[in-house]
Design an enzyme around this catalytic site. Sequence first.
Site, short mmCIF file in Angstrom:
data_model
loop_
_atom_site.label_atom_id
_atom_site.label_comp_id
_atom_site.label_asym_id
_atom_site.label_seq_id
_atom_site.Cartn_x
_atom_site.Cartn_y
_atom_site.Cartn_z
N GLU A 11 0.83 -1.22 0.00
CA GLU A 11 0.00 0.00 0.00
C GLU A 11 0.86 1.26 0.00
O GLU A 11 0.53 2.25 -0.66
CB GLU A 11 -0.94 -0.01 1.21
CG GLU A 11 -1.92 -1.16 1.23
CD GLU A 11 -2.77 -1.24 -0.03
OE1 GLU A 11 -3.05 -0.18 -0.64
OE2 GLU A 11 -3.15 -2.36 -0.43
N HIS B 7 1.96 2.20 -3.44
CA HIS B 7 0.97 2.98 -4.17
C HIS B 7 1.13 4.47 -3.86
O HIS B 7 1.07 5.32 -4.75
CB HIS B 7 -0.45 2.56 -3.78
CG HIS B 7 -0.89 1.26 -4.38
ND1 HIS B 7 -0.69 0.93 -5.69
CD2 HIS B 7 -1.55 0.20 -3.83
CE1 HIS B 7 -1.20 -0.27 -5.94
NE2 HIS B 7 -1.71 -0.74 -4.82
N GLU C 249 -0.97 -2.90 -9.57
CA GLU C 249 -0.94 -3.88 -8.49
C GLU C 249 0.32 -4.73 -8.57
O GLU C 249 0.96 -5.02 -7.55
CB GLU C 249 -2.18 -4.76 -8.54
CG GLU C 249 -3.48 -4.04 -8.23
CD GLU C 249 -3.48 -3.39 -6.86
OE1 GLU C 249 -2.87 -3.95 -5.92
OE2 GLU C 249 -4.09 -2.31 -6.71
#
Length: 300
Positions: free
Chosen positions: A143, A146, A217
């Site tokens: 995460e 990202h 992803e």
Amino acid sequence: MAQTRYAPDRGLTRRMVFTMFLIGLLYVAFMGVLIALLGKAWPLILLFTGGMFIAQFWFSDRIAAYSMGAREVTPEQAPELHGAIDRLCALADMPKPRVAIADSDVPNAFATGRNQKKALVCATTGLLRRLEPEELDGVLAHELSHVAHRDVAVMTFASFLGVLAGSLTRMALWSGMMRGGGRNNNTAILALIIPLVSVVVYVISFLLTRLLSRYRELSADRGAALLTGRPSALAAALTKITGQMSQIPTRDLRQAEPFNAFFFAPAVSGQSFSKLLSSHPTLEQRLDQLSRISRDLGRP
């Protein structure tokens, strides 16, 4: 990308730039068609779309957190979660995001926010309950990747056009009827053409964002594996989360599915989704990439 220790991903950067370019062209074409069809109503359209975009982009972190039931937590309230994020941010040399927990049995996590200073990383109670510390580190590093690559902001912008297409359809029909003074031939034509154009725009933007989402992803998996040096821990987390989705009540999965593009792993209910429509690569693709990274790092 701001300077962090996350490995730069030029492939992701190229894909984000290219996708943004195509969506920008699509947006300009869409606006041109609407202005041509609605004539004098174009200032209202521009004002509406501009305001809508600013609101979605500026408040994306709050909108996403509210929609998913996330609540910010302090280090005293969630010491283990804060400790893990503190270690990873120090390792990555990046600012610490806000930390939140969502009360959901669906084991997942997401990041949101238009930049690193406004970022928020959230884990569900189901995720915290099921994962071992090393596995949780892998998910949180994913995460944070990202956030470091700013792809949360890019995905917020990219998804905006699909939302806009639906909103402008209703607005354009209303504006056309008001301008026409009621039902007439021109209004009937607008009622047919504008929804058709909006559907085409929505489908194209949807497919573009899905394509970018799948690559981002894989990029986040790669960044997390290289940062932590433990691709096997991330692979274990992926396998555990995906395997336990079938144990989650269908009602909870249905509530989570609209936010799949934000999540670490898609909330699926045993259905088979087309690769073209999926927001995430398949589990096999993700595990295969992590296996190759393990071999390159010389780790089991």
